[in-house]
Design an enzyme around this catalytic site. Structure first.
Site, PDB file in Angstrom:
ATOM      1  N   PRO A   1       0.772  -1.233  -0.060  1.00  0.00           N
ATOM      2  CA  PRO A   1      -0.023   0.035   0.101  1.00  0.00           C
ATOM      3  C   PRO A   1       0.837   1.271   0.023  1.00  0.00           C
ATOM      4  CG  PRO A   1      -1.045  -1.397   1.352  1.00  0.00           C
ATOM      5  CD  PRO A   1       0.259  -2.289   0.942  1.00  0.00           C
ATOM      6  N   CYS A   2       0.453   2.007  -0.974  1.00  0.00           N
ATOM      7  CA  CYS A   2       1.204   3.515  -1.186  1.00  0.00           C
ATOM      8  C   CYS A   2       0.769   4.506  -0.311  1.00  0.00           C
ATOM      9  CB  CYS A   2       1.445   3.701  -2.610  1.00  0.00           C
ATOM     10  SG  CYS A   2      -0.197   4.134  -3.464  1.00  0.00           S
ATOM     11  N   GLN A   3      -0.274   4.601   0.105  1.00  0.00           N
ATOM     12  CA  GLN A   3      -1.024   5.777   0.588  1.00  0.00           C
ATOM     13  C   GLN A   3      -0.348   6.489   1.548  1.00  0.00           C
ATOM     14  OE1 GLN A   3      -2.748   3.040  -0.019  1.00  0.00           O
ATOM     15  NE2 GLN A   3      -4.487   3.558  -1.328  1.00  0.00           N
TER      16      GLN A   3
ATOM     17  N   PHE B   1       2.755   6.668   2.060  1.00  0.00           N
ATOM     18  CA  PHE B   1       4.111   7.234   1.527  1.00  0.00           C
ATOM     19  C   PHE B   1       3.806   8.481   0.598  1.00  0.00           C
ATOM     20  CE2 PHE B   1       4.610   2.680   2.500  1.00  0.00           C
ATOM     21  CZ  PHE B   1       5.395   2.945   3.647  1.00  0.00           C
TER      22      PHE B   1
END
Length: 415
Positions: free
Chosen positions: A80-82, A84
């Site tokens: 999951p990128c949210q 960062f």
């Protein structure tokens, strides 16, 4: 090689890896709509596509529930990128829900010790630090205090530290999908390999790969080699000490994480010694959005903007300054050019983020099929997802969250 596909989404890693003969032996995805699309796209058995609930959906339980294969060669994860991303609050690992899921990936690496670890995330991973919350907050205040991000780059240091402790060498590069397809999408790709006497250099992606003798490692020689003249002088060399402080090889002092990240868009870590440098990497070919668009007679009227929607888009894309915060946003093109790659597709492509192109004497949005194609999926993949009952709205969302197949192909080709 065999691989597992974690945070699988609709299978961008899987399509890219399978294009070079690698075999998927486990998939894991939590979102039911994405699981439907994934099953429909990747299982040739139509009946199995309907049984999407059969494959695991919780990365945090794969080890405890003994759901992992006994052996596999590569762990693939677009975690999951949210936490960062600049689009979110940039909480990094302090985000209890999404950020900490990376530690579940670490648990799987620790448990299974795959030969390779192949990761993808937003460019903000290289700069993400820690969110420092103000302590003297007035609960009655109308204007909320700003949260300050400190120790920028610390998140990525933690990742490298873990990999080094577990006997992995690593390399990374920030790569734009526009090198391979008509879609500007910058993402950090990390490839870690079990440590041995040779290091197979995969990045930078745009030069011939080579094998480095780890016993004769010299980052200085690499930087001075005319072959690498695209590497700028903007570089750092570090090594971990016994306490896993990041020691600057020039000053011999620990690097102090503060307002500036040390991590550049390319780097290698071999035996705990790290080189990170800024590399120039411009697309050799301009991939045009026009090559991925449906013909005008295929466009449903629901994708054509009304006059009201057009005005909203013109305003959304205009330059503005917010009175309370002082934050500024620059002017964006209206409509978007079809002679260049598209802007980054997002899971919530509305408002300012929406791609708008000219359509006859009007303007239109991109269709869900066009979203799929700009991420490297095919029209056949799209039709399979639709047939499985996935809505067009979910298809757009899935595309915005997907890993670009074309980029994964280019990297997997070098394994």
């Amino acid at each position: 090689m065999t691989f597992i596909d974690l945070f699988a989404g609709i299978g961008g890693f899987r399509k890219g890896m399978e294009a070079h003969g690698h075999k998927c032996v486990l998939s894991c995805e939590i979102d039911n709509s994405a699981r439907k699309s994934y099953s429909a796209i990747h299982y040739n058995d139509p009946g199995k596509a309907e049984r999407y609930e059969e494959f695991p959906n919780d990365v945090t339980k794969l080890v405890d529930k003994n759901q992992l294969p006994e052996q596999f060669d590569v762990l693939c994860a677009g975690f999951p990128c949210q936490p960062f991303s600049r689009a979110g609050r940039r909480e990094g690992f302090s985000n209890d829900r999404s950020g900490n899921l990376f530690f579940s990936v670490m648990d799987i690496i620790n448990h299974s010790e795959p030969k390779k670890v192949f990761l993808e995330n937003v460019k903000g991973l290289l700069t993400s630090g820690i969110i420092e919350e103000p302590t003297d907050v007035d609960p009655e205040a109308k204007i909320k205090p700003k949260y300050i991000e400190v120790d920028k780059g610390l998140t990525f240091k933690i990742i490298l530290e873990f990999l080094d402790k577990h006997g992995y060498d690593a390399q990374w590069q920030l790569i734009n999908s526009a090198h391979f397809i008509a879609h500007k999408r910058e993402r950090v790709y990390i490839v870690a390999t079990k440590r041995k006497e040779t290091f197979e250099q995969i990045f930078p992606i745009h030069v011939e790969k080579e094998t480095i003798n780890t016993k004769k490692l010299s980052y200085t020689k690499i930087l001075n080699n005319p072959k690498y003249n695209f590497i700028s002088k903007e570089s750092f060399q570090f090594k971990f000490n016994a306490e896993y402080e990041l020691i600057d090889s020039k000053t011999k002092k620990p690097f102090v994480f503060s307002k500036t990240t040390p991590w550049k868009n390319f780097g290698m870590m071999i035996g705990g010694k790290i080189l990170t440098a800024k590399v120039k990497h411009n697309p050799e070919i301009i991939h045009k959005l026009s090559d991925y668009l449906q013909s005008n007679d295929e466009i449903d009227s629901k994708f054509i903007l009304s006059k009201e929607e057009e005005e909203k888009q013109r305003y959304a894309k205009s330059a503005k300054t917010w009175e309370k915060s002082g934050n500024k946003m620059g002017n964006m093109a209206f409509p978007d050019s079809i002679e260049k790659p598209s802007r980054t597709l997002t899971a919530n492509s509305s408002g300012r983020e929406m791609m708008v192109i000219a359509y006859k004497d009007k303007f239109r949005k991109l269709t869900p099929l066009e979203y799929y194609k700009l991420q490297g999926f095919t029209e056949e993949d799209y039709e399979k997802a639709i047939k499985a009952g996935v809505s067009e709205g979910q298809i757009k969302k899935q595309s915005g969250n997907a890993v670009t197949v074309s980029t994964i192909k280019a990297i997997a080709k070098r394994f």
